[in-house]
Design a protein around this motif. Structure first.
Motif, PDB file in Angstrom:
ATOM      1  N   UNK A 246      -7.718  -5.422   2.055  1.00 45.26           N
ATOM      2  CA  UNK A 246      -8.080  -5.964   3.219  1.00 45.26           C
ATOM      3  C   UNK A 246      -8.356  -5.194   3.894  1.00 45.26           C
ATOM      4  N   UNK A 247      -7.673  -3.884   4.480  1.00 50.15           N
ATOM      5  CA  UNK A 247      -8.114  -3.732   5.665  1.00 50.15           C
ATOM      6  C   UNK A 247      -7.750  -4.550   7.002  1.00 50.15           C
ATOM      7  N   UNK A 248      -6.593  -5.177   6.986  1.00 55.28           N
ATOM      8  CA  UNK A 248      -5.888  -5.869   7.883  1.00 55.28           C
ATOM      9  C   UNK A 248      -5.654  -4.945   9.184  1.00 55.28           C
ATOM     10  N   UNK A 249      -4.723  -4.424   8.581  1.00 57.91           N
ATOM     11  CA  UNK A 249      -3.857  -2.729   9.415  1.00 57.91           C
ATOM     12  C   UNK A 249      -3.845  -1.929   9.150  1.00 57.91           C
ATOM     13  N   UNK A 250      -3.337  -0.851  10.038  1.00 57.29           N
ATOM     14  CA  UNK A 250      -2.753   0.630   9.213  1.00 57.29           C
ATOM     15  C   UNK A 250      -1.516   0.408   9.576  1.00 57.29           C
TER      16      UNK A 250
ATOM     17  N   UNK B 228     -12.068  -2.959  20.733  1.00 58.45           N
ATOM     18  CA  UNK B 228     -11.305  -4.000  20.649  1.00 58.45           C
ATOM     19  C   UNK B 228     -11.219  -5.138  19.516  1.00 58.45           C
ATOM     20  N   UNK B 229     -11.665  -5.018  18.302  1.00 53.70           N
ATOM     21  CA  UNK B 229     -10.842  -5.453  17.225  1.00 53.70           C
ATOM     22  C   UNK B 229      -8.906  -4.934  16.634  1.00 53.70           C
ATOM     23  N   UNK B 230      -8.668  -4.041  17.650  1.00 55.73           N
ATOM     24  CA  UNK B 230      -7.578  -3.580  16.977  1.00 55.73           C
ATOM     25  C   UNK B 230      -6.761  -4.857  18.301  1.00 55.73           C
TER      26      UNK B 230
ATOM     27  N   UNK C 185       0.996  -1.065   0.372  1.00 56.46           N
ATOM     28  CA  UNK C 185       0.228  -0.025  -0.265  1.00 56.46           C
ATOM     29  C   UNK C 185       0.733   1.403  -0.390  1.00 56.46           C
ATOM     30  N   UNK C 186       0.576   2.359  -0.808  1.00 58.57           N
ATOM     31  CA  UNK C 186       1.266   3.162  -0.933  1.00 58.57           C
ATOM     32  C   UNK C 186       0.612   4.333  -0.147  1.00 58.57           C
ATOM     33  N   UNK C 187       1.843   5.199   0.637  1.00 64.65           N
ATOM     34  CA  UNK C 187       1.780   6.031   1.733  1.00 64.65           C
ATOM     35  C   UNK C 187       1.009   7.495   1.389  1.00 64.65           C
ATOM     36  N   UNK C 188       0.217   7.769   1.656  1.00 64.66           N
ATOM     37  CA  UNK C 188      -0.969   9.388   1.458  1.00 64.66           C
ATOM     38  C   UNK C 188      -0.881  10.123   2.400  1.00 64.66           C
ATOM     39  N   UNK C 189      -1.112  11.156   2.165  1.00 65.96           N
ATOM     40  CA  UNK C 189      -1.050  12.242   3.130  1.00 65.96           C
ATOM     41  C   UNK C 189      -3.436  12.496   3.037  1.00 65.96           C
TER      42      UNK C 189
ATOM     43  N   UNK D  48       3.868   3.605  13.170  1.00 65.16           N
ATOM     44  CA  UNK D  48       3.399   2.361  14.593  1.00 65.16           C
ATOM     45  C   UNK D  48       2.658   1.925  13.882  1.00 65.16           C
ATOM     46  N   UNK D  49       2.756   0.823  13.637  1.00 68.52           N
ATOM     47  CA  UNK D  49       1.658  -0.144  12.975  1.00 68.52           C
ATOM     48  C   UNK D  49       0.152  -0.615  13.795  1.00 68.52           C
ATOM     49  N   UNK D  50      -0.933  -0.797  14.211  1.00 65.01           N
ATOM     50  CA  UNK D  50      -2.131  -1.328  13.934  1.00 65.01           C
ATOM     51  C   UNK D  50      -2.544  -2.070  14.047  1.00 65.01           C
ATOM     52  N   UNK D  51      -2.546  -3.630  14.623  1.00 65.13           N
ATOM     53  CA  UNK D  51      -2.878  -4.778  13.865  1.00 65.13           C
ATOM     54  C   UNK D  51      -4.001  -4.795  14.105  1.00 65.13           C
ATOM     55  N   UNK D  52      -5.697  -5.318  13.372  1.00 67.09           N
ATOM     56  CA  UNK D  52      -6.839  -5.933  13.749  1.00 67.09           C
ATOM     57  C   UNK D  52      -6.864  -7.515  13.815  1.00 67.09           C
ATOM     58  N   UNK D  53      -7.700  -7.578  14.226  1.00 68.87           N
ATOM     59  CA  UNK D  53      -8.607  -9.343  14.393  1.00 68.87           C
ATOM     60  C   UNK D  53      -8.744  -9.586  13.369  1.00 68.87           C
ATOM     61  N   UNK D  54      -9.452  -8.419  12.175  1.00 69.35           N
ATOM     62  CA  UNK D  54     -10.519  -9.753  11.107  1.00 69.35           C
ATOM     63  C   UNK D  54      -9.921  -8.424  10.102  1.00 69.35           C
ATOM     64  N   UNK D  55      -9.857  -9.104   8.339  1.00 68.69           N
ATOM     65  CA  UNK D  55     -10.217  -7.886   7.467  1.00 68.69           C
ATOM     66  C   UNK D  55     -11.257  -7.555   6.717  1.00 68.69           C
ATOM     67  N   UNK D  56     -12.021  -6.600   6.584  1.00 65.56           N
ATOM     68  CA  UNK D  56     -12.516  -6.477   5.904  1.00 65.56           C
ATOM     69  C   UNK D  56     -13.292  -4.730   6.423  1.00 65.56           C
ATOM     70  N   UNK D  57     -13.095  -4.566   8.188  1.00 67.14           N
ATOM     71  CA  UNK D  57     -13.640  -3.637   8.332  1.00 67.14           C
ATOM     72  C   UNK D  57     -13.212  -2.608   7.925  1.00 67.14           C
ATOM     73  N   UNK D  58     -13.359  -1.858   7.109  1.00 65.21           N
ATOM     74  CA  UNK D  58     -12.718  -0.364   6.028  1.00 65.21           C
ATOM     75  C   UNK D  58     -12.920   0.733   7.401  1.00 65.21           C
TER      76      UNK D  58
END
Length: 630
Positions: free
Chosen positions: A131-135, A175-177, A40-44, A188-198
């Protein structure tokens, strides 16, 4: 409506803005075994639908005056008082305006709520996969605390961990983080418990960031500070203002930080123009209005139709020293209602709830009490494209069909309509229908009392509120209920007691409301989800527990695009209305405001907010004409 000048203390969906996505595909063409890697590309900035309107390198938002003068004081009011300066605790009353002290990772654009755009602030850039699995957020190297210390990834991780540790409501919200971790010196990365929650990248982006080094340090009293405890020590922040003075329960004053790290940031240019922001506390609504007339504070959002119609006939208005102005309210949907506590036996039965709705005479109240200013609320998303109407069609119908065994059959055959009263004949007919419904529910009219046949107990209701003015519409409602044998008493308590009773679910019926964004999502679990029903800090005040509602909430959260989000939200709305969980009250599609005429604003105010006072400024010439301040 939430003051747009005050950043939410905790993440909230008043202007919920969802990040867009752009994936950069890198293909290795250097060998016979070609490899493709998605990165994924970095965005402003990002948006839910389409692209953000402001390109990388923009200098300021279009709706601000970049040359707005700095100076003056704006005085605001607070109706509840405060007893803590800790912004993350679930207990106590935080001081109003604490959000002025803290920046968040992302900042919304007030003119792009329709596409839900957000721009990096503490985060100079962000990215997440398809898949929005992390940010991931990459921190702005210029970001500083007021003591000059750089904002670090350690601060982000610590804030997140402490937030979910000390605040049960936020633990539920996040709770999904599942993990927050440093993946680089400034990333910093935040990882989610499941993909798809945009929506999750946006939810994390709204989080205010706290200084770990300050909160884990030693206070002025020589004792270690504790983020899990209340405090009145002036805290360290990173935002455009710092605390200057407080008197708990009476006032709080913030002063503009002259060397604020982001004063020239494109999301901040032309904003935060006042040298001081002051909040004064008033516990009584009548006193609050009189204090405004006496020039004790500058700006008032008027939520009383009676006050708007009759309360501003005083010399300063006629002289132009006080300005009365309405602004279109396009940024939110609203459900304000008589909320019944479904945890208590009478209200667990839909027929009882429907009977109460039949007896509420909105039309007469609007004419005699509200000066004809309101519309009846027909939806949990009233005033927006998200509101259901008619019979379900197209994608909405498909979504409802997918959960048909979990929702009332009536959603497919009967459009929701509020009962109409307004004249004696209609009211008598609706009362007859109410009595019939109560009979089906196991009640019987004996003499002048509606009796539960199984227990022999009369049906009695306590309406609790903290506003004495509520008697104007509650007492006529009570008189109508009395005509069908139901006794409803009004109990007015002070604000702290009222807040505690709502938190502890110690009520039969009260007036409450839910403000909805144009982009509903994860907060719907907190509003109506079964998991939130028995959690004291949730906004599921009614105690709704329904598998069909739960299923439709997930449809909203995991909608693939705007069209599906609208369809899923309408389906959810339709089912909520079909269950008659509340007796809808009324709404108005403008913000009624009164202000002392000492301020100016940009010519092109944003479409979705009047922006007071964040993009307004002190006008010396107007202030001289308006006379003394305070």
């Amino acid at each position: 409506m939430q003051n747009p000048f005050v950043r939410p203390i905790l993440p909230a969906k008043i202007l919920p803005l969802v990040l867009g996505i752009l994936a950069l595909v890198l293909v290795d063409t250097g060998g016979s075994a070609a490899r493709a890697q998605a990165e994924p590309a970095w965005r402003h900035a990002g948006a839910l639908t389409g692209e953000p309107g402001y390109p990388e390198g923009f200098t300021h938002f279009d709706y601000v005056n970049p040359d707005a003068p700095k100076g003056g004081t704006v005085r605001l009011s607070d109706p509840s008082g405060f007893d803590t300066l800790n912004p993350v605790l679930s207990r106590g009353n935080p001081a109003p305006g604490l959000g002025l002290m803290y920046d968040s990772l992302l900042e919304p654009a007030l003119d792009e709520i329709n596409i839900n755009a957000e721009y990096g602030l503490i985060a100079e850039a962000f990215r997440y996969p398809a898949d929005y699995a992390w940010v991931e957020y990459r921190l702005n190297p210029e970001a500083r605390w007021h003591d000059g210390t750089p904002i670090s990834v350690e601060d982000l991780v610590w804030t997140f961990e402490k937030l979910i540790e000390v605040n049960p409501s936020q633990a539920f919200y996040y709770r999904h983080v599942v993990k927050a971790e440093a993946v680089g010196e400034r990333t910093v990365r935040f990882t989610f418990d499941a993909p798809g929650n945009r929506e999750l990248p946006k939810i994390v982006g709204q989080m205010i960031i706290l200084p770990k080094h300050w909160w884990t340090g030693t206070g002025a009293n020589g004792e270690p500070r504790d983020i899990a405890s209340s405090t009145l020590e002036l805290p360290l922040g990173s935002g455009p203002y710092r605390l200057k003075a407080i008197e708990p329960g009476r006032f709080v004053v913030y002063e503009r930080v002259k060397d604020y790290w982001a004063k020239d940031h494109p999301t901040r240019v032309g904003t935060n123009n006042f040298d001081e922001v002051r909040y004064d506390s008033y516990r009584d609504q009548t006193v609050l209005l009189q204090a405004f007339k006496a020039d004790q504070y500058d700006f008032r959002a008027e939520n009383s139709a009676k006050n708007w119609a009759t309360g501003y006939d005083f010399p300063a208005v006629k002289q132009g020293r006080v300005v009365l102005e309405t602004f279109p309210d396009k940024a939110r949907g609203i459900m304000q209602a008589f909320v019944m506590n479904l945890r208590r036996e009478p209200f667990a039965d839909r027929r009882v709830r429907e009977a109460l709705n039949l007896v509420f005479d909105f039309e007469t109240a609007n004419k005699t009490v509200f000066f004809g200013q309101y519309k009846r609320i027909p939806s949990f998303f009233a005033g927006t494209e998200l509101a259901s109407s008619g019979l379900p069609q197209g994608r909405e119908l498909e979504i409802l069909e997918s959960v048909r065994d979990l929702v009332p059959e009536r959603v497919f055959t009967e459009p929701y309509e509020n009962p109409v009263n307004g004249d004696p004949a209609r009211l008598r007919d609706n009362m007859r229908q109410a009595v019939a419904l109560l009979k089906e529910a196991g009640y019987e009219l004996r003499g002048r009392q509606m009796i539960n046949v199984a227990t022999g107990e009369p049906l009695e209701i306590e309406f609790v509120d903290n506003d004495p003015n509520s008697e104007r519409y509650v007492l006529p409602f009570a008189r109508n209920l009395e005509r069908i044998g139901i006794k409803m008493t009004l109990r007015v308590v002070d604000t702290p007691q009222y807040v505690n009773r709502i938190r502890e679910r110690d009520f039969d019926v009260t007036t409450l409301g839910w403000a909805q964004s144009l982009s509903p999502g994860n907060e719907q679990r907190d509003f109506w989800g079964s998991e939130a029903a028995d959690r004291p800090q949730s906004r599921n005040y009614a105690g709704i527990k329904d598998p069909g509602v739960d299923a439709l909430i997930e449809k909203v959260i995991f909608a693939a695009d705007r069209a599906e989000l609208v369809a899923a939200t309408r389906a959810l709305d339709r089912v909520l209305m079909a269950h008659s969980y509340v007796v809808p009250q009324w709404y108005i599609d403008v913000d009624r405001t009164a202000r002392w005429n000492r301020f100016s604003h940009p010519e092109n105010l944003p479409e979705y907010s009047h922006g007071f006072p964040s993009i307004w400024w002190w006008d010396e010439e107007k202030a001289a004409k308006a006379g003394r301040q305070g």
